[in-house]
Design a protein around this motif. Structure first.
Motif, mmCIF file in Angstrom:
data_model
loop_
_atom_site.group_PDB
_atom_site.id
_atom_site.type_symbol
_atom_site.label_atom_id
_atom_site.label_comp_id
_atom_site.label_asym_id
_atom_site.label_seq_id
_atom_site.Cartn_x
_atom_site.Cartn_y
_atom_site.Cartn_z
ATOM 1 N N TYR A 187 0.817 -1.201 0.000
ATOM 2 C CA TYR A 187 0.000 0.000 0.000
ATOM 3 C C TYR A 187 0.857 1.260 0.000
ATOM 4 C CZ TYR A 187 -4.025 -2.992 0.959
ATOM 5 O OH TYR A 187 -5.007 -3.933 0.867
ATOM 6 N N LEU A 203 0.554 4.332 -2.905
ATOM 7 C CA LEU A 203 0.396 5.770 -2.652
ATOM 8 C C LEU A 203 1.669 6.560 -2.944
ATOM 9 C CD1 LEU A 203 -1.724 5.823 0.648
ATOM 10 C CD2 LEU A 203 -2.503 6.071 -1.699
ATOM 11 N N ILE A 221 0.379 10.996 3.825
ATOM 12 C CA ILE A 221 -0.487 9.962 3.254
ATOM 13 C C ILE A 221 -1.757 10.597 2.684
ATOM 14 C CG2 ILE A 221 -1.938 7.995 3.877
ATOM 15 C CD1 ILE A 221 0.258 7.160 5.837
ATOM 16 N N TYR A 247 -2.948 10.599 -1.274
ATOM 17 C CA TYR A 247 -4.235 10.025 -1.683
ATOM 18 C C TYR A 247 -5.053 11.036 -2.489
ATOM 19 C CZ TYR A 247 -9.112 8.678 -1.387
ATOM 20 O OH TYR A 247 -10.405 8.402 -1.692
ATOM 21 N N VAL A 273 -6.069 2.641 -4.883
ATOM 22 C CA VAL A 273 -5.613 3.817 -4.134
ATOM 23 C C VAL A 273 -6.504 4.042 -2.913
ATOM 24 C CG1 VAL A 273 -5.436 6.333 -4.226
ATOM 25 C CG2 VAL A 273 -4.501 4.947 -6.084
ATOM 26 N N TYR A 291 -5.446 3.842 1.055
ATOM 27 C CA TYR A 291 -5.655 4.976 1.976
ATOM 28 C C TYR A 291 -6.494 4.565 3.178
ATOM 29 C CZ TYR A 291 -7.171 9.483 3.742
ATOM 30 O OH TYR A 291 -7.452 10.549 4.556
#
Length: 374
Positions: A5, A9, A20, A24, A48, A52
């Motif tokens: 992940y 991102l 973060i 996003y 995505v 997030y």
């Protein structure tokens, strides 16, 4: 875990929540099906969003960093396929009952701590301040609905708006009916088909806002002033948190504060201390005349009532304590030395007998050390 992940991102593993969030929002605008071209845009947008959802939640991020994907079926926990220890706990100890119904999308915003520096005079009398703070406010485009204007949330087709899904799982205890948050709507019971382009479906945006605060008299370093409802607006237009102002009082050039009283050192020539005089002294209330009585000794304190700091609770003010520092003359010329010798002869002090006493640093010595930063 096959999916990274952090890589999706484009952030490092030690990225802050703000980093973060920014990543996003940038990618959500890039891959949103309404603006992106290509057949794979929708899947990329879902990836995505899933990344997030995990990394923006502290508990889910901690699980993910430990090697468990909380967005996977069964929450990534397992005594077997699709069955976890959390499911067992909820089944036998009432977890299901506590989770009935969808989770509200709107949540309370975070509290904020703002540090405020003030002068001694402002602490003594109180002051009105206008502060500029960067905070989260309700999105002006969607007004907290999280949806593109003209659209609205849609009931989740997977859970039927309940926010949870049930399944039968096999375990060492046999077949067990478990309930868990819906993986499609994440427990909200609704989905946002068209997120607001301004806030990326969060219902709030960052903005600079002015706070008006009345700082009462009597505050000191460490005092916290609560401003209810002035903190960050919550997700989906949720209620705001509170703001706490933490006061820091700047040191004064000549005055030292102790509680609500003020202390200062006043140099007085030896002759003036012996004969008595009136000295003009600058206070927080302007120039005041201080009466030095004849025969004032080094370290004596002249107290002026009501010239200290205002009481935080209750009426009135503290006092001003003036510590007299008697200055012994040096560099005498011949005439001055002759006159002093005559005075010493008249007082029988040409060869005074020593009278020793225990050394006790007076208030002035302590005060002088404090002013000098020792």
């Amino acid at each position: 875990m096959n999916t990274d992940y952090y890589e999706i991102l484009g952030v490092s593993r030690d990225a802050s929540p703000e980093e973060i969030k920014r990543a996003y929002r940038r990618l959500a605008r890039q891959y949103h099906p309404d603006v992106a071209e290509g057949d794979g845009a929708e899947e990329q947008f879902k990836e995505v969003t899933r990344a997030y959802e995990v990394l923006s939640n502290p508990e889910k991020r901690q699980m993910y960093d430990a090697g468990v994907d909380p967005s996977a079926p069964g929450g990534g926990q397992g005594f077997g396929q699709g069955f976890g220890f959390q499911d067992i706990f909820e089944t036998f100890f009432g977890g299901q009952t506590a989770r009935r119904g969808p989770v509200p999308r709107a949540r309370r915003g975070q509290d904020a701590l703002v540090r405020l520096e003030i002068e001694l005079a402002e602490a003594a009398f109180g002051v009105h301040r206008e502060l500029q703070v960067d905070t989260a406010v309700t999105c002006p485009t969607c007004e907290g609905s999280c949806c593109r204007p003209g659209t609205s949330p849609r009931t989740c087709e997977v859970c039927g708006g309940h926010g949870t899904v049930q399944r039968v799982a096999r375990s060492f205890l046999g077949q067990v009916m478990t309930s868990s948050p819906c993986p499609t709507c994440h427990g909200f019971g609704t989905v946002i088909p068209e997120p607001c382009p301004e806030c990326s479906g969060e219902g709030r945006v960052r903005a600079r806002r002015t706070l008006s605060v009345d700082v009462p008299a009597g505050v000191e370093t460490g005092t916290r002033i609560k401003l209810p409802g002035q903190g960050e607006v919550g997700p989906a237009g949720g209620p705001p948190g509170d703001v706490y102002l933490e006061v820091r009082e700047r040191p004064h050039a000549t005055l030292v504060r102790q509680g609500d009283d003020l202390h200062c050192s006043l140099p007085v020539p030896m002759t003036a201390a012996a004969l008595g005089t009136v000295v003009s002294l600058e206070t927080l209330d302007g120039t005041r005349e201080i009466d030095i009585r004849p025969g004032t000794q080094p370290g004596e304190v002249v107290t002026v009532r009501g010239l200290g700091v205002g009481h935080l609770r209750g009426a009135g003010r503290g006092d001003l304590h003036v510590h007299v520092d008697v200055q012994v003359p040096s560099g005498l010329d011949a005439e001055q030395e002759r006159l002093l010798r005559e005075l010493a002869a008249l007082r029988g002090e040409e060869r005074p007998e020593p009278r020793l006493a225990p050394a006790q640093p007076g208030m002035f010595a302590k005060l002088r050390d404090k002013l000098a930063g020792r």
